[in-house]
Design an enzyme around this catalytic site. Structure first.
Site: not given
Ligand code: PMM
Length: 282
Positions: A223, A262
């Site tokens: 991210k 995840r």
């Protein structure tokens, strides 16, 4: 370790953080978009993720990156359902990343064992009652609004306290709709209505999230906040060069006995959680 009920036996008994591999069947996801946009390729990629350490494959047909717009229901079903069916038939535990109740229902018919709703039931008014009816694990993420608006929603008094209160409210609505406590997994929603800096206190204060009393799933993989942390004179670190940082976060989460991570790179995550599991054997 807290874990949801109702998953295959081999996942219920594992004494380590689970690895959820990301399979975005979308042309525009920020990291792997476009590469696996056909059913056949997506199934092959899902099997590859499984063979390199994924315990669960999370199939998504709609990009949730900041600024992304919605796809039609039919488009989402066409992308997701054949992949869910193909992987489930081959013995893979599949979760489906969707904000739509009808997709959740169809995906469950096709074999999905978990529903991952980044809106935590807030986007589709039918989602919570549908999940109560389906009675399978439901990943309920902290969410303030859709992708095309979320950057303007990142205002907090105290990000950790506010996220906990808001997740608690989402849980209350879920339970009032009939979802069983043991089917709920919580997720702080890194990057969703959070500035780059607001992600760090959430990771530094996992206790506050864990004290809500539910298993946790965290999605930090590749991210933007990691790219910004590692920025140099050329700007933020590119998406494909955030793997070691992702693995550092996975290691920390495994040490804190978070239920699942995840991730895009399942091999690295599997290796990290396996090392942590070995270290925790006294
Ligand atoms: N992040 C993305 C998509 N789905 N689901 C959960 N539960 N948690 C997340 O953090 C999350 C998610 C966005 O990342 P991607 O485009 O790589 O899938």
């Amino acid at each position: 370790m807290l874990r949801p009920s109702g998953l295959p036996e081999e996942l219920q008994t594992l004494e380590r953080t689970l690895v959820m591999g990301i399979l975005n069947v979308t042309p525009d996801s920020f990291s792997d978009g476009g590469k696996f946009a056909t059913t056949q390729h997506a199934i092959a990629q899902g099997l590859h993720l499984k063979s390199t350490g994924a315990d669960i494959i999370d199939v998504g047909g709609e990009s949730t990156r900041p600024g992304a717009s919605r796809v039609s229901v039919q488009e989402e079903l066409d992308r997701v359902i054949p992949v869910v069916a193909g992987l489930s038939e081959r013995g893979v535990t599949v979760s489906v990343d969707t904000m739509r109740a009808c997709v959740a229902r169809e995906a469950t018919r096709a074999g999905a064992k978990i529903i991952n709703d980044v809106s935590g039931g807030k986007s589709d008014p039918d989602m919570l009652t549908t999940m109560a009816d389906l009675s399978i694990p439901f990943i309920l993420m902290h969410w303030r609004g859709p992708s095309d608006a979320m950057e303007s929603l990142a205002t907090y008094q105290d990000v950790v306290g506010d996220v906990c209160v808001e997740l608690g409210n989402q849980v209350t609505r879920a339970i009032e709709s009939g979802i069983k406590h043991e089917n709920i997994v919580l997720d702080p929603g890194l990057g969703f209505a959070k500035t780059v800096e607001q992600n760090w206190p959430l990771l530094q204060n996992l206790d506050a999230l864990q004290n809500l009393g539910f298993p946790l799933l965290v999605g930090a993989s590749r991210k933007k906040f990691l790219g910004e942390l590692l920025a140099d004179e050329n700007g933020a670190r590119g998406v494909d060069e955030r793997e070691a940082a992702t693995t550092a976060i996975t290691t920390m989460l495994a040490l804190r006995r978070v239920w699942a991570v995840r991730v895009h790179n399942t091999q690295d995550a599997f290796d990290a959680v396996t090392v942590v599991q070995r270290l925790q054997i006294l």
